[in-house]
Enzyme design. Sequence first.
Site: not given
Ligand SMILES: *Cc1c(COP(=O)(O)O)cnc(C)c1O
Length: 802
Positions: A355, A543-544, A549, A651, A655
């Site tokens: 990953h 995101k985290r 990032k 991911t 979305k």
């Molecule tokens: C989809 C999702 C992530 C992943 O987000 P990235 O932008 O790909 O880092 C992290 N946390 C939650 C709650 C998510 O739904």
Amino acid sequence: MFSNKESFKIAFMDRLVSIHGKDVGATTIADQYYTLGTMVREYASSNWVKTNDVYKNAKTKQVYYLSMEFLLGKLLKNYLYNLDIYQISKDGLKELGIDIEVLMEEEPDAGLGNGGLGRLAADFMDSFASLNLPGHGCGIRYKYGLFEQKIIDGYQVEVPDYWLKEGNVWEVRKSDKAFEVRFGGKVITNTQNRELTFEHIDYEPVLAVPYDMPMVGYKNDTVNTLRLWGAESKMKHVDPADLSGQSYYKVIEYKRRTEAIEEFLYPDDSTEEGKVLRLKQQYFLVSASLQSILERFKRINDNLIDLPDKIAIHTNDTHPVLAIPELMRLLIDNEGLGWEQAWAITTKTISYTNHTILSEALETWPINLFQSLLPRIFMIIEEINERFCTKLWDTYPGDWDKIAKLAILSDDQVKMANLAVIGSHSVNGVSKLHSHILKNQLMKDYKKLMPNKFNNKTNGISHRRWLLVANPGLADIINDAIGRTWIENPKELQELKKYSNDQAFQQELQNVKNRNKKDLANWIYKQEGLVIDPSSIFDVHIKRMHAYKRQLLNLFHIIDLYRRLKENPNLGLTPRTFIFGGKAAPSYYLAKNVVKLINALAKVINQDKTIKNKIKIVFIKNYGVSDAERIIPATDVSEQISTASKEASGTGNMKFMMNGAMTIGTMDGANIEMGEAVGLENMFLFGLKPEEVLGFYKRGDYDVREIYNQDPRLKFILEQLISGPLGREDADFKSIYYSLLHNDEYFVLKDFASYVKAQNKISFAYSNQQEWLSKSILNIANSGEFSSDRTIQEYSKDIWNI
Ligand SMILES: *Cc1c(COP(=O)(O)O)cnc(C)c1O
């Protein structure tokens, strides 16, 4: 159980009274939620039993997806949709004076994960069941999920997330299917009839008790299982004589050690004790899961040789990779197979997903710690290592450096990624770019040795959760335009392309987006007490919190925009609302500082009347799955701005695309494939390319000072961190300042100019709504290939052979 609104109402009321012993009027929302939850679970349970029977009778090959994280979020609404009883329930409850939306909010988010990796595992469960595939999850039933994030004076403060306090309606405890997992002790080698046998003695036993959760498919009667293991002390192991005097406290300590295993998702691993606990958790998951998998296999099948034809075991990252030596142990010590046979079965059964290429995420364990906790597993790893190194010696005679690099045991460490590659039959990355980097850089020596193991499986997301359920307004207008077949086959969203220039459809899309934005604005007002303008551009970075990032890059653009507005209050600028959300790891000082910086900047900008509300900043605290479901449908601009080469896939990016947001992003992870799908003209890409970033790292010739000296905007921005209104905060933004000017490891300054240009393009593009909406429709239309259904179909065909 119920087939229409009336029978639903009767069933609901009966149960409400029988469970809680109260009249409907006297029950709380929590009572009502729990009641509906149990009804839905029971509704699904006959299909749960049936699905298991079908698998058993047909001896269908089963996939077990081992993951230390399942970031499930809420399940009730998805299950109501999947079982096709949402409308009945909603109408029935309404007549009882209950708002189903309020009731569903009562479900706690199951936060048994950190971010993308854990959410991926959850979306995979959804796809397995919805595609009628025999795939099940194995994980740990942590008492506390990822910490709850509070913001106090702008700082992140972590509070335990006791998500189980009201119980978990979905789980079924199965104490008759418990297994023992053994830690510590020593191994005695015996020779009997010239055969070596191994006896593990003086170990500490822990009982692994399964809690099964139904994974319900979309309108197809399939219900698979997510098995989460709880840890219990084995009181039978305790001698009654021990229950008095000094020994009594030893028993208590034993209980304490046992319960610690299931306590936290991420124990603090800055101490030796924390490290041991994390390793214990990994082995606990793996040993319990494999014992239970093997027992089921033996109940149905006769010959262990058939194991790889009947079972596939997948490890989500290296965390469950002890599955390799554990399966070897079970086959050799318990089943009496020889090494060669056990090795052939094990490698054919196990597959692995990598990953990340971030070096800090490549797991290693100190050998002494590992050996004392798992003595027999360590012996098996030594043997695997020895046999592998002997073969290496033939290929690279005398090349000790190469052998040390590829070995499982070297530098006094157990290297989990190396074990994963050596002991599995498939290694996959999670986007084309990431897999390419794995094959050609990080794992290029392995690729030479085992050319057929490596492959790519680009991540995906459940289009059911992230579009159908999270954005019903959008789903409705799609259904009206192209019918409902996309729900079964998301690639058919392509049909929407025809509507990209259809003015009526554009108008409907705009209406849906506006409604979602108003809803989000109301929620933000309730949640954070902040008024935002629903007609402003919603620019979202959730995101985290992590340096790669690049939340900082986003902030730099905001500071620059703010300066421009201060210099020229009449600047022709479409108002923007910048929305942030994300947790920083508790020990990650820099990321926590960035949280503080966002909040400090928000305080300055949101209160400044002179800029006439043209920009606002919101930090959504405690970002989780349910927040994502609310925010993403209301987003105009999706921030996917990681340093190129660092984001394995992402991911979140998918979305947003599926919900019609425009992506501003780098050539990184799955952004690249999104661009291939929708056309680069329908995204806003900028910045260094991955090969440029990797080139800088390799040569070591990135000169941040040069960039800094050339661009007066950067000077202004960086000075704000130490001397402007931000610098006067009590916070320590100097560390950010120095880390950037020291080496700017993530190229924030380098990419700044091109990011600002892309942002300006976005502002300009937004002012032409017709064109914007047309691009938005094309993004939705081309998002189907990022459904996790496609991903799971590829894994099924290429890796698991089901
Ligand atoms: C989809 C999702 C992530 C992943 O987000 P990235 O932008 O790909 O880092 C992290 N946390 C939650 C709650 C998510 O739904």
